[in-house]
Scaffold this motif. Structure first.
Motif, mmCIF file in Angstrom:
data_model
loop_
_atom_site.group_PDB
_atom_site.id
_atom_site.type_symbol
_atom_site.label_atom_id
_atom_site.label_comp_id
_atom_site.label_asym_id
_atom_site.label_seq_id
_atom_site.Cartn_x
_atom_site.Cartn_y
_atom_site.Cartn_z
ATOM 1 N N THR A 38 0.836 -1.207 0.000
ATOM 2 C CA THR A 38 0.000 0.000 0.000
ATOM 3 C C THR A 38 0.866 1.250 0.000
ATOM 4 O OG1 THR A 38 -0.104 0.172 2.427
ATOM 5 C CG2 THR A 38 -1.787 -1.191 1.341
ATOM 6 N N ILE A 39 0.300 2.347 -0.497
ATOM 7 C CA ILE A 39 1.035 3.612 -0.551
ATOM 8 C C ILE A 39 1.310 4.138 0.854
ATOM 9 C CG2 ILE A 39 -1.088 4.964 -0.798
ATOM 10 C CD1 ILE A 39 2.422 5.769 -2.235
ATOM 11 N N VAL A 40 0.398 3.860 1.806
ATOM 12 C CA VAL A 40 0.594 4.315 3.188
ATOM 13 C C VAL A 40 1.842 3.664 3.782
ATOM 14 C CG1 VAL A 40 -0.388 4.292 5.519
ATOM 15 C CG2 VAL A 40 -1.865 4.742 3.563
ATOM 16 N N LEU A 41 1.975 2.351 3.585
ATOM 17 C CA LEU A 41 3.138 1.631 4.097
ATOM 18 C C LEU A 41 4.406 2.016 3.341
ATOM 19 C CD1 LEU A 41 4.300 -0.407 6.034
ATOM 20 C CD2 LEU A 41 3.612 -2.241 4.484
ATOM 21 N N ALA A 42 4.292 2.205 2.024
ATOM 22 C CA ALA A 42 5.454 2.610 1.221
ATOM 23 C C ALA A 42 5.989 3.964 1.705
ATOM 24 C CB ALA A 42 5.076 2.681 -0.255
ATOM 25 N N LYS A 43 5.061 4.901 1.982
ATOM 26 C CA LYS A 43 5.460 6.229 2.478
ATOM 27 C C LYS A 43 6.144 6.109 3.836
ATOM 28 C CE LYS A 43 5.291 10.838 2.442
ATOM 29 N NZ LYS A 43 5.932 11.138 3.730
ATOM 30 N N GLN A 44 5.637 5.221 4.696
ATOM 31 C CA GLN A 44 6.262 5.038 6.006
ATOM 32 C C GLN A 44 7.663 4.467 5.850
ATOM 33 O OE1 GLN A 44 4.052 3.534 9.566
ATOM 34 N NE2 GLN A 44 5.517 1.861 9.468
ATOM 35 N N HIS A 45 7.825 3.476 4.964
ATOM 36 C CA HIS A 45 9.155 2.905 4.716
ATOM 37 C C HIS A 45 10.110 3.971 4.185
ATOM 38 C CE1 HIS A 45 8.677 -1.185 5.797
ATOM 39 N NE2 HIS A 45 7.792 -1.491 4.872
ATOM 40 N N PHE A 46 9.611 4.799 3.283
ATOM 41 C CA PHE A 46 10.433 5.865 2.708
ATOM 42 C C PHE A 46 10.920 6.816 3.805
ATOM 43 C CE2 PHE A 46 10.548 10.245 0.980
ATOM 44 C CZ PHE A 46 11.621 10.099 0.101
ATOM 45 N N TYR A 92 -8.327 10.947 -2.046
ATOM 46 C CA TYR A 92 -7.193 11.567 -2.736
ATOM 47 C C TYR A 92 -5.948 11.413 -1.881
ATOM 48 C CZ TYR A 92 -10.518 13.709 -5.963
ATOM 49 O OH TYR A 92 -11.498 13.909 -6.905
ATOM 50 N N SER A 93 -4.810 11.262 -2.546
ATOM 51 C CA SER A 93 -3.554 10.973 -1.837
ATOM 52 C C SER A 93 -3.222 12.031 -0.786
ATOM 53 C CB SER A 93 -2.402 10.841 -2.834
ATOM 54 O OG SER A 93 -2.255 12.035 -3.587
ATOM 55 N N LYS A 94 -3.413 13.301 -1.132
ATOM 56 C CA LYS A 94 -3.107 14.388 -0.190
ATOM 57 C C LYS A 94 -3.979 14.292 1.050
ATOM 58 C CE LYS A 94 -0.104 17.137 -2.432
ATOM 59 N NZ LYS A 94 1.186 17.560 -1.866
ATOM 60 N N GLN A 95 -5.280 14.025 0.820
ATOM 61 C CA GLN A 95 -6.230 13.933 1.932
ATOM 62 C C GLN A 95 -5.873 12.759 2.843
ATOM 63 O OE1 GLN A 95 -10.256 13.310 0.642
ATOM 64 N NE2 GLN A 95 -11.115 13.360 2.714
ATOM 65 N N LEU A 96 -5.569 11.607 2.238
ATOM 66 C CA LEU A 96 -5.211 10.414 3.009
ATOM 67 C C LEU A 96 -3.919 10.646 3.787
ATOM 68 C CD1 LEU A 96 -5.740 7.432 3.692
ATOM 69 C CD2 LEU A 96 -4.490 6.810 1.632
ATOM 70 N N GLU A 97 -2.948 11.251 3.127
ATOM 71 C CA GLU A 97 -1.655 11.514 3.765
ATOM 72 C C GLU A 97 -1.813 12.464 4.949
ATOM 73 O OE1 GLU A 97 2.615 13.293 2.342
ATOM 74 O OE2 GLU A 97 1.458 12.151 0.858
ATOM 75 N N GLU A 98 -2.622 13.510 4.776
ATOM 76 C CA GLU A 98 -2.849 14.473 5.857
ATOM 77 C C GLU A 98 -3.555 13.819 7.048
ATOM 78 O OE1 GLU A 98 -4.984 17.835 4.340
ATOM 79 O OE2 GLU A 98 -3.358 18.444 2.989
ATOM 80 N N MET A 124 -3.534 10.584 7.913
ATOM 81 C CA MET A 124 -2.625 9.661 8.601
ATOM 82 C C MET A 124 -1.573 10.431 9.397
ATOM 83 S SD MET A 124 -4.053 6.899 7.874
ATOM 84 C CE MET A 124 -2.911 5.886 8.782
ATOM 85 N N GLU A 125 -1.117 11.555 8.856
ATOM 86 C CA GLU A 125 -0.113 12.371 9.548
ATOM 87 C C GLU A 125 -0.687 12.953 10.841
ATOM 88 O OE1 GLU A 125 3.566 13.909 10.234
ATOM 89 O OE2 GLU A 125 3.018 12.601 8.552
ATOM 90 N N LYS A 126 -1.936 13.458 10.766
ATOM 91 C CA LYS A 126 -2.583 14.025 11.959
ATOM 92 C C LYS A 126 -2.832 12.952 13.019
ATOM 93 C CE LYS A 126 -4.955 17.988 9.837
ATOM 94 N NZ LYS A 126 -6.267 18.571 9.482
ATOM 95 N N PHE A 127 -3.189 11.750 12.568
ATOM 96 C CA PHE A 127 -3.407 10.657 13.520
ATOM 97 C C PHE A 127 -2.078 10.262 14.167
ATOM 98 C CE2 PHE A 127 -4.237 6.107 14.581
ATOM 99 C CZ PHE A 127 -5.296 6.319 15.465
ATOM 100 N N ALA A 128 -1.012 10.200 13.367
ATOM 101 C CA ALA A 128 0.307 9.854 13.900
ATOM 102 C C ALA A 128 0.798 10.907 14.901
ATOM 103 C CB ALA A 128 1.309 9.713 12.758
ATOM 104 N N GLN A 129 0.440 12.173 14.652
ATOM 105 C CA GLN A 129 0.853 13.259 15.549
ATOM 106 C C GLN A 129 -0.033 13.355 16.797
ATOM 107 O OE1 GLN A 129 3.568 15.107 15.148
ATOM 108 N NE2 GLN A 129 4.067 14.166 13.185
#
Length: 413
Positions: free
Chosen positions: A37-45, A226-232, A234-239
């Motif tokens: 998944t793109i979420v996991l790929a971004k975390q690995h990156f 949308y990728s931006k929305q999903l990324e934002e 997940m970032e807010k949840f992580a924070q």
């Protein structure tokens, strides 16, 4: 090398992969990290970039379907020229347009999330590239290949210090149970995952939780955003800004959010055993006690196989039991045809041990009924035959299966 690293969620499979990547890059070769998944790929990156930030000569790149055309073209050119040492991405890395300069290592994370066609592409790398496969709960066929010695495997069984087992509660769905579980977690300053099998019911759950917790930040996450929305999100949840995340199984793989220590999984009967184990592993990644609530609508409506899956999950409560759970999954579903596209199969109805006992017993009787061979002229020839290991194994299994199918007609018991 073609090695399976099997370890429980959070036991350090990624650390093993990072050290292998460093060895390969230090030797002047490229490394590819493949995530489902793109979420996991971004975390690995992010993890790899941070880990190798002290080495400015090591260049890390992320390739995904959410990138713009110009950015993607730039990355493809950098990969081809060898300007990127580590390439992280989803299955887009397996596309024909991606040409590697000097690939030395392929790391496949969450192997159970990839299909046969994608694995065939992965297998094509194995003739010239070392492959490291990571999974907490390998699919039946992969597990069988490891158990029989056809594939190298390593098991990480030691839990991280101070890690405590996740308390698992399996029960019928009830709004009062859900509210009580969430309130307990919020009162101790934690965060909550609320997982559903489909996108369709997310809004309904959102309305229910908004009424119950009007002052709490709640958000929705799923793969069609949308990728931006999903990324934002997940970032807010992580924070820690978002306290309750209502989502599909997009959060199944690899996410490491230490303050989230309660997960509620609704309509649990619609998830696979490996999926449930992975989802449960999203919590309990710190030294705080974590809770997993597996909720079903009505036990009388569940199939026998669903009940068997839930019983297996409830039994495997202790740390480091992902491998044992994968074995149970193999027993329930069967390990598939191995040589075909099925990654599970009807062998589960017979039982693995009995199937191979029957197969080897039949093969042992072949000698008694062997047909006299026709004399032939001996010819000496020097041939160099190179077949990919996986292709050769598939061919051997196909021959065995065909032989087993024809034995009853050849042998009179």
């Amino acid at each position: 090398m073609d090695r399976l690293i099997c370890g429980d969620v959070g036991f350090g499979k990624t650390e093993v992969a990072l050290r292998a990547i460093f060895c390969v890059v230090s030797a002047g070769k490229q490394a590819m990290v493949l995530a489902p998944t793109i979420v996991l790929a971004k975390q690995h990156f992010d993890v790899i970039s941070d880990r190798f930030s002290k080495y400015p000569s090591i260049k890390v790149g992320l390739l995904s379907r959410f990138q713009g055309k110009a950015e993607k073209e730039e990355h493809l050119n950098m990969i081809k020229k060898g300007d990127l040492d580590i390439i992280v991405g989803t299955h887009s890395l397996l596309g024909n347009r991606v040409v590697y300069n000097n690939l030395g290592l392929l790391v496949v994370d969450e192997e159970q999330r990839f299909g046969v066609k994608q694995k065939e592409k992965i297998a094509s790398f194995k003739t010239s590239v070392d492959v490291l496969t990571l999974s907490a709960t390998p699919i039946p066929r992969t597990l069988y290949l490891a158990l029989t010695g056809f594939r190298d495997a390593s098991l990480i069984s030691t839990p991280p210090p101070e890690r405590v087992p996740i308390k698992t509660h399996l029960s019928a769905f009830g709004k009062e149970k859900v509210i009580a579980a969430i309130r307990y977690e919020l009162d101790r300053g934690g965060q909550v995952f609320y997982v559903l099998p489909r996108i369709k019911g997310l809004e309904e759950v959102m309305d229910f939780l908004k009424q119950s917790f009007p002052d709490v930040d709640i958000a929705i996450a799923h793969g069609k955003q949308y990728s931006k929305q999903l990324e934002e999100t997940m970032e807010k949840f992580a924070q820690g800004e978002i306290k309750i995340l209502i989502c599909t199984n997009i959060v199944e793989s690899g996410l490491d959010i230490q303050n989230a220590n309660t997960i509620i999984i609704q309509d649990v009967q619609q998830f696979g055993l490996a999926q449930l184990y992975q989802l449960r592993g999203r919590v309990g990644r710190a030294d705080r006690e974590a809770y997993a609530y597996l909720l079903y609508p009505d036990k009388s409506l569940l199939s026998d196989q669903a009940l068997e899956r839930l019983a297996a999950l409830e039994e495997c409560r202790e740390l480091g039991q992902g491998f044992q759970l994968a074995e149970r999954d193999m027993g329930i579903r069967g390990f598939g045809t191995i040589f075909g596209e099925q990654q599970t199969g009807d062998v589960g109805n017979v039982g693995i041990d009995l199937f191979f006992e029957m197969l080897f017993e039949s093969l042992s009787k072949v000698e008694e009924h062997r047909v006299v061979s026709v004399p032939y002229q001996s010819v000496e020839a020097e041939l160099l035959l190179e077949l990919p290991r996986e292709q050769l194994l598939n061919w051997i299994f196909q021959c065995l299966a065909e032989l087993h199918a024809s034995l009853p007609a050849l042998i009179k018991y």
